[in-house]
Write an enzyme that holds these catalytic residues in place. Sequence first.
Site, PDB file in Angstrom:
ATOM      1  N   HIS A   7      -2.513  -9.337  15.740  1.00 57.82           N
ATOM      2  CA  HIS A   7      -2.828  -8.178  14.900  1.00 57.82           C
ATOM      3  C   HIS A   7      -3.796  -8.651  13.812  1.00 57.82           C
ATOM      4  O   HIS A   7      -3.573  -9.688  13.192  1.00 57.82           O
ATOM      5  CB  HIS A   7      -1.516  -7.661  14.310  1.00 57.82           C
ATOM      6  CG  HIS A   7      -1.635  -6.489  13.405  1.00 57.82           C
ATOM      7  ND1 HIS A   7      -2.640  -5.564  13.488  1.00 57.82           N
ATOM      8  CD2 HIS A   7      -0.828  -6.071  12.385  1.00 57.82           C
ATOM      9  CE1 HIS A   7      -2.456  -4.636  12.559  1.00 57.82           C
ATOM     10  NE2 HIS A   7      -1.377  -4.923  11.868  1.00 57.82           N
ATOM     11  N   HIS A  66       0.803  -1.230   0.000  1.00 60.04           N
ATOM     12  CA  HIS A  66       0.000   0.000   0.000  1.00 60.04           C
ATOM     13  C   HIS A  66       0.838   1.284   0.000  1.00 60.04           C
ATOM     14  O   HIS A  66       0.799   2.094   0.917  1.00 60.04           O
ATOM     15  CB  HIS A  66      -1.113   0.021   1.063  1.00 60.04           C
ATOM     16  CG  HIS A  66      -0.803  -0.599   2.399  1.00 60.04           C
ATOM     17  ND1 HIS A  66       0.075  -0.065   3.273  1.00 60.04           N
ATOM     18  CD2 HIS A  66      -1.295  -1.698   3.005  1.00 60.04           C
ATOM     19  CE1 HIS A  66       0.124  -0.798   4.368  1.00 60.04           C
ATOM     20  NE2 HIS A  66      -0.686  -1.799   4.221  1.00 60.04           N
ATOM     21  N   TYR A  80      11.279   0.611   7.138  1.00 61.39           N
ATOM     22  CA  TYR A  80      10.017   0.125   7.723  1.00 61.39           C
ATOM     23  C   TYR A  80       9.529   1.102   8.795  1.00 61.39           C
ATOM     24  O   TYR A  80       8.362   1.479   8.831  1.00 61.39           O
ATOM     25  CB  TYR A  80      10.303  -1.250   8.307  1.00 61.39           C
ATOM     26  CG  TYR A  80       9.133  -2.020   8.841  1.00 61.39           C
ATOM     27  CD1 TYR A  80       8.477  -2.960   8.052  1.00 61.39           C
ATOM     28  CD2 TYR A  80       8.693  -1.843  10.148  1.00 61.39           C
ATOM     29  CE1 TYR A  80       7.425  -3.701   8.564  1.00 61.39           C
ATOM     30  CE2 TYR A  80       7.645  -2.576  10.659  1.00 61.39           C
ATOM     31  CZ  TYR A  80       7.008  -3.506   9.855  1.00 61.39           C
ATOM     32  OH  TYR A  80       5.969  -4.235  10.363  1.00 61.39           O
ATOM     33  N   HIS A  83       0.507  -0.874  15.168  1.00 66.11           N
ATOM     34  CA  HIS A  83       0.033   0.363  14.581  1.00 66.11           C
ATOM     35  C   HIS A  83      -1.476   0.352  14.340  1.00 66.11           C
ATOM     36  O   HIS A  83      -1.983   1.283  13.702  1.00 66.11           O
ATOM     37  CB  HIS A  83       0.796   0.640  13.272  1.00 66.11           C
ATOM     38  CG  HIS A  83       0.489  -0.342  12.174  1.00 66.11           C
ATOM     39  ND1 HIS A  83       0.148   0.074  10.915  1.00 66.11           N
ATOM     40  CD2 HIS A  83       0.433  -1.675  12.149  1.00 66.11           C
ATOM     41  CE1 HIS A  83      -0.077  -0.975  10.159  1.00 66.11           C
ATOM     42  NE2 HIS A  83       0.094  -2.046  10.887  1.00 66.11           N
ATOM     43  N   ASP A 108      -2.627  -8.989   6.274  1.00 65.52           N
ATOM     44  CA  ASP A 108      -1.391  -9.713   5.938  1.00 65.52           C
ATOM     45  C   ASP A 108      -1.069 -10.773   6.995  1.00 65.52           C
ATOM     46  O   ASP A 108      -0.289 -11.691   6.741  1.00 65.52           O
ATOM     47  CB  ASP A 108      -0.195  -8.761   5.716  1.00 65.52           C
ATOM     48  CG  ASP A 108      -0.024  -7.717   6.788  1.00 65.52           C
ATOM     49  OD1 ASP A 108      -0.992  -7.391   7.496  1.00 65.52           O
ATOM     50  OD2 ASP A 108       1.107  -7.199   6.925  1.00 65.52           O
ATOM     51  N   GLU A 162      -4.688  -7.038  10.931  1.00 63.69           N
ATOM     52  CA  GLU A 162      -4.507  -6.630   9.533  1.00 63.69           C
ATOM     53  C   GLU A 162      -4.347  -7.875   8.654  1.00 63.69           C
ATOM     54  O   GLU A 162      -3.745  -8.878   9.050  1.00 63.69           O
ATOM     55  CB  GLU A 162      -3.307  -5.681   9.391  1.00 63.69           C
ATOM     56  CG  GLU A 162      -3.332  -4.977   8.038  1.00 63.69           C
ATOM     57  CD  GLU A 162      -2.381  -3.792   7.909  1.00 63.69           C
ATOM     58  OE1 GLU A 162      -1.602  -3.521   8.836  1.00 63.69           O
ATOM     59  OE2 GLU A 162      -2.439  -3.138   6.850  1.00 63.69           O
ATOM     60  N   HIS A 211       7.242  -9.602  10.335  1.00 67.58           N
ATOM     61  CA  HIS A 211       7.815  -9.429   8.988  1.00 67.58           C
ATOM     62  C   HIS A 211       9.337  -9.509   9.074  1.00 67.58           C
ATOM     63  O   HIS A 211       9.949  -8.880   9.949  1.00 67.58           O
ATOM     64  CB  HIS A 211       7.484  -8.042   8.413  1.00 67.58           C
ATOM     65  CG  HIS A 211       6.040  -7.816   8.129  1.00 67.58           C
ATOM     66  ND1 HIS A 211       5.365  -8.435   7.105  1.00 67.58           N
ATOM     67  CD2 HIS A 211       5.135  -7.014   8.722  1.00 67.58           C
ATOM     68  CE1 HIS A 211       4.107  -8.022   7.080  1.00 67.58           C
ATOM     69  NE2 HIS A 211       3.938  -7.158   8.060  1.00 67.58           N
ATOM     70  N   ASP A 261       3.896  -6.389  14.203  1.00 64.56           N
ATOM     71  CA  ASP A 261       4.580  -5.594  13.165  1.00 64.56           C
ATOM     72  C   ASP A 261       5.849  -4.894  13.683  1.00 64.56           C
ATOM     73  O   ASP A 261       6.753  -4.584  12.897  1.00 64.56           O
ATOM     74  CB  ASP A 261       3.635  -4.506  12.640  1.00 64.56           C
ATOM     75  CG  ASP A 261       2.695  -5.027  11.565  1.00 64.56           C
ATOM     76  OD1 ASP A 261       3.020  -6.026  10.913  1.00 64.56           O
ATOM     77  OD2 ASP A 261       1.631  -4.416  11.377  1.00 64.56           O
TER      78      ASP A 261
HETATM   79 FE1  FEO Z   1      -0.056  -4.107  10.205  1.00 65.78          FE
HETATM   80 FE2  FEO Z   1       1.976  -6.423   8.857  1.00 65.78          FE
HETATM   81  O1  FEO Z   1       0.364  -5.631   9.270  1.00 65.78           O
END
Ligand code: FEO
Length: 398
Positions: free
Chosen positions: A78, A24, A192, A145, A82, A80, A225, A164
């Site tokens: 989390h 994104h 990042y 976040h 992903d 989100e 990640h 994250d």
């Molecule tokens: Fe906030 Fe890697 O997702």
Amino acid sequence: MQTYEIKKDIHWVGAVDWTIRDFHGYSTYQGTSYNAFLMLDEKNVLFDTVKKPLKSDLVHRIKSIIDPEKIDYIVVNHVEMDHSGALPDIVKLVKPEKVICSKMGHKNLLDHFHQPDWPYHVVNDGETISVGKRNITFIETRMLHWPDSMFSYVPEEKLLISSDAFGQHLGSSERFDDEVDQSFLMHEAAKYYANILTLYSPLVQKLLERVAKLGIEIDMIAPDHGIIWRKNPGLILDAYKRWSAHQGTEKAVVIYDTMWHSTEMMAKAVADGIESQGISLKLIDLQVSHRSDAMTDVLDAKGVVLGCPTLNNGLLPRMAGFLMYMRGLRPTNKFGAAFGSYGWSGESVKLMNKAMEEMKFEIIHPGLRVKYVPTHDTLKECVELGKLMGKTIKDSFK
Ligand code: FEO
């Protein structure tokens, strides 16, 4: 498929996304990974899942270790997509006794997947559960976040599964910090932070203080990640302290776009002036540099000089887009200045100054405008602007 035992009976079972190049709006030249961890104990626990299209990578990895139905708890650090995109399929496959999440995680899971009948187990901030030989303590990290974000800490292993935070968008066959080049790793970690966490720096500071007060011992940080910090987790903790303080270094960035090279000539002259003061300098042309790379350089720069000609009483679209992106991330505590060429109306400098004022940059010069094409004398003024920026940065570190 290859799995990695990160601690005894704790396995990396995530997925590497080798081909993603845009996250994104953030350029991910190295791809990324979605890290998920399987901890075997009296209760078997899966921490996080992966992006939906990579679900089968996760499933194959789990199956190479245990029958998925033997997983008792799924922890959602989390929501989100992903990290949770594969969750509905994994819940069906695993039939877990508990789906563990924060209070906001519960709300956000309902809003994402509309599954009120999952066996939710909502944990409070600081709550600890036993899974057999080991415990898991949950630490809420609201707005780091997302509102639902939390860490899972396994005290017996001194292991922080950090969602994250402390991650990097870095897809690789290596899993650990001691297996990759350190400056490359820190560059990706800085990129990042710059593009995801800059906005939340005050919360990062509070969280780091809180973790220090809790006195928890950490000898491994496993983010969702990229690379796992096993050799030197202190390196990334110190970097987060530094980056979140927005102190900057003796460095300036000149970020510009140009139409017929006049603003480019000005940019080079400004850069010369900065360099002459012994300040580290990066010249960034938005026509060839991605906004997320420019933001990475803004992260540790004390001075930001923006250049753009006027188009249709405004800015060139790339600079307008960059300013919108940078304003959203809210870097602070910087010196700013602007310049640009124009033909008749010449609003660009005013607009760039306004954007920097909104970010509370200290504007050190009213701005330089040049009609059409700079002369030798107007380029000298640009050099002087650069010298002023260089000197201001230097003096601020005395
Ligand atoms: Fe906030 Fe890697 O997702």
